[in-house]
Design a protein around this motif. Structure first.
Motif, PDB file in Angstrom:
ATOM      1  N   ALA A 274      30.650 -35.397  29.551  1.00 43.30           N
ATOM      2  CA  ALA A 274      30.979 -34.407  28.628  1.00 43.30           C
ATOM      3  C   ALA A 274      32.460 -34.912  27.910  1.00 43.30           C
ATOM      4  CB  ALA A 274      30.860 -32.927  29.232  1.00 43.30           C
ATOM      5  N   SER A 275      32.025 -35.828  27.494  1.00 43.97           N
ATOM      6  CA  SER A 275      33.506 -36.181  26.941  1.00 43.97           C
ATOM      7  C   SER A 275      35.015 -35.950  26.465  1.00 43.97           C
ATOM      8  CB  SER A 275      33.224 -37.816  26.917  1.00 43.97           C
ATOM      9  OG  SER A 275      32.541 -37.454  25.631  1.00 43.97           O
ATOM     10  N   PHE A 276      35.778 -36.100  26.429  1.00 45.83           N
ATOM     11  CA  PHE A 276      36.985 -35.595  25.261  1.00 45.83           C
ATOM     12  C   PHE A 276      37.772 -36.677  25.180  1.00 45.83           C
ATOM     13  CE2 PHE A 276      37.609 -33.925  29.004  1.00 45.83           C
ATOM     14  CZ  PHE A 276      38.587 -34.479  29.722  1.00 45.83           C
ATOM     15  N   PHE A 277      38.645 -36.745  24.272  1.00 52.51           N
ATOM     16  CA  PHE A 277      39.702 -37.690  23.683  1.00 52.51           C
ATOM     17  C   PHE A 277      41.026 -36.899  23.857  1.00 52.51           C
ATOM     18  CE2 PHE A 277      37.269 -40.021  20.941  1.00 52.51           C
ATOM     19  CZ  PHE A 277      36.980 -41.187  21.685  1.00 52.51           C
ATOM     20  N   LYS A 278      41.766 -37.862  25.006  1.00 51.00           N
ATOM     21  CA  LYS A 278      43.512 -37.588  24.992  1.00 51.00           C
ATOM     22  C   LYS A 278      44.379 -38.090  24.088  1.00 51.00           C
ATOM     23  CE  LYS A 278      44.811 -36.197  29.065  1.00 51.00           C
ATOM     24  NZ  LYS A 278      44.800 -34.391  29.672  1.00 51.00           N
ATOM     25  N   PRO A 279      44.687 -37.715  23.746  1.00 50.79           N
ATOM     26  CA  PRO A 279      46.471 -38.511  22.405  1.00 50.79           C
ATOM     27  C   PRO A 279      46.829 -40.084  23.822  1.00 50.79           C
ATOM     28  CG  PRO A 279      47.467 -36.468  23.033  1.00 50.79           C
ATOM     29  CD  PRO A 279      45.548 -35.623  23.186  1.00 50.79           C
ATOM     30  N   THR A 280      47.571 -40.963  23.296  1.00 54.65           N
ATOM     31  CA  THR A 280      47.584 -41.585  23.701  1.00 54.65           C
ATOM     32  C   THR A 280      49.795 -41.079  23.993  1.00 54.65           C
ATOM     33  OG1 THR A 280      49.222 -42.664  21.519  1.00 54.65           O
ATOM     34  CG2 THR A 280      47.111 -44.034  22.807  1.00 54.65           C
ATOM     35  N   THR A 281      49.779 -40.282  23.524  1.00 52.46           N
ATOM     36  CA  THR A 281      51.090 -39.369  23.324  1.00 52.46           C
ATOM     37  C   THR A 281      50.862 -38.207  24.676  1.00 52.46           C
ATOM     38  OG1 THR A 281      50.191 -37.811  22.502  1.00 52.46           O
ATOM     39  CG2 THR A 281      52.112 -39.928  21.760  1.00 52.46           C
ATOM     40  N   ALA A 282      49.966 -38.850  25.016  1.00 50.36           N
ATOM     41  CA  ALA A 282      49.761 -37.538  26.633  1.00 50.36           C
ATOM     42  C   ALA A 282      49.850 -37.964  28.105  1.00 50.36           C
ATOM     43  CB  ALA A 282      48.262 -36.763  26.852  1.00 50.36           C
ATOM     44  N   ALA A 283      50.197 -39.472  27.832  1.00 50.31           N
ATOM     45  CA  ALA A 283      50.355 -40.559  29.186  1.00 50.31           C
ATOM     46  C   ALA A 283      51.646 -40.661  29.520  1.00 50.31           C
ATOM     47  CB  ALA A 283      49.872 -42.150  28.703  1.00 50.31           C
ATOM     48  N   THR A 284      51.249 -40.575  30.944  1.00 51.73           N
ATOM     49  CA  THR A 284      53.269 -41.193  31.373  1.00 51.73           C
ATOM     50  C   THR A 284      52.858 -41.634  32.772  1.00 51.73           C
ATOM     51  OG1 THR A 284      54.900 -39.794  32.249  1.00 51.73           O
ATOM     52  CG2 THR A 284      53.026 -38.581  32.715  1.00 51.73           C
ATOM     53  N   GLY A 285      53.594 -42.678  33.680  1.00 53.10           N
ATOM     54  CA  GLY A 285      53.595 -43.172  34.721  1.00 53.10           C
ATOM     55  C   GLY A 285      53.984 -42.324  35.557  1.00 53.10           C
ATOM     56  N   PRO A 286      53.578 -42.985  36.319  1.00 48.85           N
ATOM     57  CA  PRO A 286      54.358 -43.211  38.147  1.00 48.85           C
ATOM     58  C   PRO A 286      55.386 -41.729  37.764  1.00 48.85           C
ATOM     59  CG  PRO A 286      53.309 -44.912  38.647  1.00 48.85           C
ATOM     60  CD  PRO A 286      53.712 -44.699  36.781  1.00 48.85           C
ATOM     61  N   GLY A 287      55.592 -40.761  38.991  1.00 52.37           N
ATOM     62  CA  GLY A 287      56.430 -40.106  38.989  1.00 52.37           C
ATOM     63  C   GLY A 287      56.322 -38.292  38.052  1.00 52.37           C
ATOM     64  N   GLY A 288      56.051 -39.151  37.159  1.00 52.24           N
ATOM     65  CA  GLY A 288      56.287 -38.211  35.973  1.00 52.24           C
ATOM     66  C   GLY A 288      57.424 -37.608  34.605  1.00 52.24           C
ATOM     67  N   PRO A 289      58.270 -36.984  35.399  1.00 52.92           N
ATOM     68  CA  PRO A 289      57.189 -35.250  35.255  1.00 52.92           C
ATOM     69  C   PRO A 289      56.242 -35.098  34.318  1.00 52.92           C
ATOM     70  CG  PRO A 289      59.406 -35.406  34.773  1.00 52.92           C
ATOM     71  CD  PRO A 289      59.565 -36.259  34.307  1.00 52.92           C
ATOM     72  N   VAL A 290      55.621 -33.985  35.095  1.00 53.95           N
ATOM     73  CA  VAL A 290      54.865 -33.190  34.826  1.00 53.95           C
ATOM     74  C   VAL A 290      55.372 -31.798  33.873  1.00 53.95           C
ATOM     75  CG1 VAL A 290      52.695 -31.843  34.233  1.00 53.95           C
ATOM     76  CG2 VAL A 290      53.053 -34.257  35.812  1.00 53.95           C
ATOM     77  N   ARG A 291      55.402 -31.975  32.451  1.00 51.67           N
ATOM     78  CA  ARG A 291      55.994 -31.483  31.791  1.00 51.67           C
ATOM     79  C   ARG A 291      55.163 -29.740  31.667  1.00 51.67           C
ATOM     80  NH1 ARG A 291      60.981 -32.332  31.756  1.00 51.67           N
ATOM     81  NH2 ARG A 291      62.254 -34.604  31.487  1.00 51.67           N
ATOM     82  N   LEU A 292      55.186 -28.861  31.742  1.00 48.33           N
ATOM     83  CA  LEU A 292      54.787 -28.275  31.632  1.00 48.33           C
ATOM     84  C   LEU A 292      54.932 -27.016  30.575  1.00 48.33           C
ATOM     85  CD1 LEU A 292      54.328 -25.558  34.727  1.00 48.33           C
ATOM     86  CD2 LEU A 292      52.290 -27.565  34.241  1.00 48.33           C
ATOM     87  N   PRO A 293      53.642 -26.608  29.538  1.00 49.02           N
ATOM     88  CA  PRO A 293      54.486 -26.162  28.546  1.00 49.02           C
ATOM     89  C   PRO A 293      54.890 -25.153  28.590  1.00 49.02           C
ATOM     90  CG  PRO A 293      52.322 -25.790  28.698  1.00 49.02           C
ATOM     91  CD  PRO A 293      52.656 -26.914  29.404  1.00 49.02           C
ATOM     92  N   PRO A 294      55.684 -24.130  27.004  1.00 52.89           N
ATOM     93  CA  PRO A 294      56.528 -22.904  27.198  1.00 52.89           C
ATOM     94  C   PRO A 294      55.453 -21.781  27.862  1.00 52.89           C
ATOM     95  CG  PRO A 294      56.860 -24.132  25.746  1.00 52.89           C
ATOM     96  CD  PRO A 294      56.005 -24.691  25.931  1.00 52.89           C
ATOM     97  N   GLU A 295      55.768 -20.625  28.394  1.00 48.91           N
ATOM     98  CA  GLU A 295      54.782 -19.639  29.021  1.00 48.91           C
ATOM     99  C   GLU A 295      54.016 -19.254  28.091  1.00 48.91           C
ATOM    100  OE1 GLU A 295      57.517 -17.939  31.810  1.00 48.91           O
ATOM    101  OE2 GLU A 295      55.993 -18.696  33.684  1.00 48.91           O
ATOM    102  N   SER A 296      54.850 -19.032  27.016  1.00 48.19           N
ATOM    103  CA  SER A 296      54.602 -18.535  26.108  1.00 48.19           C
ATOM    104  C   SER A 296      52.975 -18.808  25.161  1.00 48.19           C
ATOM    105  CB  SER A 296      55.544 -18.267  24.552  1.00 48.19           C
ATOM    106  OG  SER A 296      55.957 -19.336  24.107  1.00 48.19           O
ATOM    107  N   GLU A 297      52.607 -19.913  25.677  1.00 51.49           N
ATOM    108  CA  GLU A 297      51.386 -20.900  25.103  1.00 51.49           C
ATOM    109  C   GLU A 297      51.107 -20.978  26.710  1.00 51.49           C
ATOM    110  OE1 GLU A 297      52.702 -25.105  23.325  1.00 51.49           O
ATOM    111  OE2 GLU A 297      54.540 -24.599  22.454  1.00 51.49           O
TER     112      GLU A 297
END
Length: 282
Positions: free
Chosen positions: A105-128
């Motif tokens: 069950a494969s899917f694509f992610k855009p290259t703009t989703a990729a980040t490096g070690p440490g991130g940070p991972v940015r959560l989307p607004p709670e409204s989304e």
């Protein structure tokens, strides 16, 4: 000479430092890639040489820098296709009350989703999205352009392996399964690094465990042996669908996901391949 010969049989690493310089290393440290082979200027260039023809850091014109003295960026500055695999462990499918698929069950992610070690991972607004989960995974990095690869020949086209943290906006996905692309595609929703591990010998992936760790607590763990479709199967399968190219990354599925919130620290651990960690912010 005995210890030097042993080092030459050790795994090699491809990475990029915080300034974006391509590095090649081993257990003793890293050197700029160009100091070993001036014709290689990027990690993607070097992927084409892995595993059998990758330059030896012992032959560099520079001295090794210990890993502890470096800050790493995403090793793939210009990644190719980013493929993810859903429900590849039976236990994870059961957690989500879903049946395991008969095919990957494969899917694509855009290259703009990729980040490096440490991130940070940015959560989307709670409204989304109010529920984002983090998922540790083992990812395969393709080293050679290939199509219709026989399963017995997959090792010839794999450059190496890297730990990743995949993210999913689960409430977005639950509203409608057709929203999978959006749920997986927010910026920073794929943490890659810190290095691509190029095994020095045949590696039995079935012996490796993958762990999702949130705030130093292991929240999910499983063995690669328990995947429905092995990493090699996934490479062969997708090579029948599309041409695979150097820098393409196939993330092979997670043993389990866990909700994350601002202030959390999430980590993916993969035996022998390494660890990648990221802070979570909004």
């Amino acid at each position: 000479m005995g210890s030097g010969s042993a080092l030459r049989r050790m795994d090699r690493y491809l990475a990029r430092d915080a300034e974006g310089r391509a590095l090649v290393g081993d257990a003793d440290g890293y050197v700029p890639l160009a100091t070993v082979d001036p014709s290689l200027t990027t990690v993607r260039d070097a992927l084409r040489r892995a595993p059998g023809e990758l330059a030896d850091p012992a032959d560099a014109s520079a001295s090794r820098v210990p890993e502890s003295h470096l800050t790493f960026a995403n090793p793939l500055a210009d990644p190719g296709k980013l493929l993810g695999i859903g429900l590849n462990y039976a236990d994870h499918a059961a957690d989500l009350d879903e049946d395991s698929p008969d095919e990957p069950a494969s899917f694509f992610k855009p290259t703009t989703a990729a980040t490096g070690p440490g991130g940070p991972v940015r959560l989307p607004p709670e409204s989304e999205s109010e529920r984002v989960t983090a998922e540790a995974e083992l990812a395969v990095v393709i080293g050679r352009t290939c199509r219709d690869v026989d399963p017995d020949d997959v090792d010839d086209v794999i450059a190496g392996y890297v730990p990743v943290i995949d993210m999913t906006a689960e409430d977005v996905l639950q509203r409608n399964p057709r929203f999978l692309t959006r749920a997986k595609s927010y910026d920073t929703f794929l943490v890659v690094g810190p290095r691509v591990v190029v095994p020095a010998d045949d590696i039995d992936l079935d012996d490796l465990s993958v762990r999702t760790v949130v705030n130093d607590e292991t929240v999910a763990e499983n063995s690669v042996a328990n995947m429905h479709f092995s990493p090699h199967d996934l490479v062969a399968f997708h090579s029948r669908v599309m041409t695979l190219e150097p820098g393409d990354l196939i993330s092979t599925g997670t043993p389990g996901a866990h909700p994350i919130d601002p202030g959390d620290v999430v980590r993916a651990e993969v035996d022998r391949i390494g660890t990648v960690t990221a802070d979570v912010v909004r």
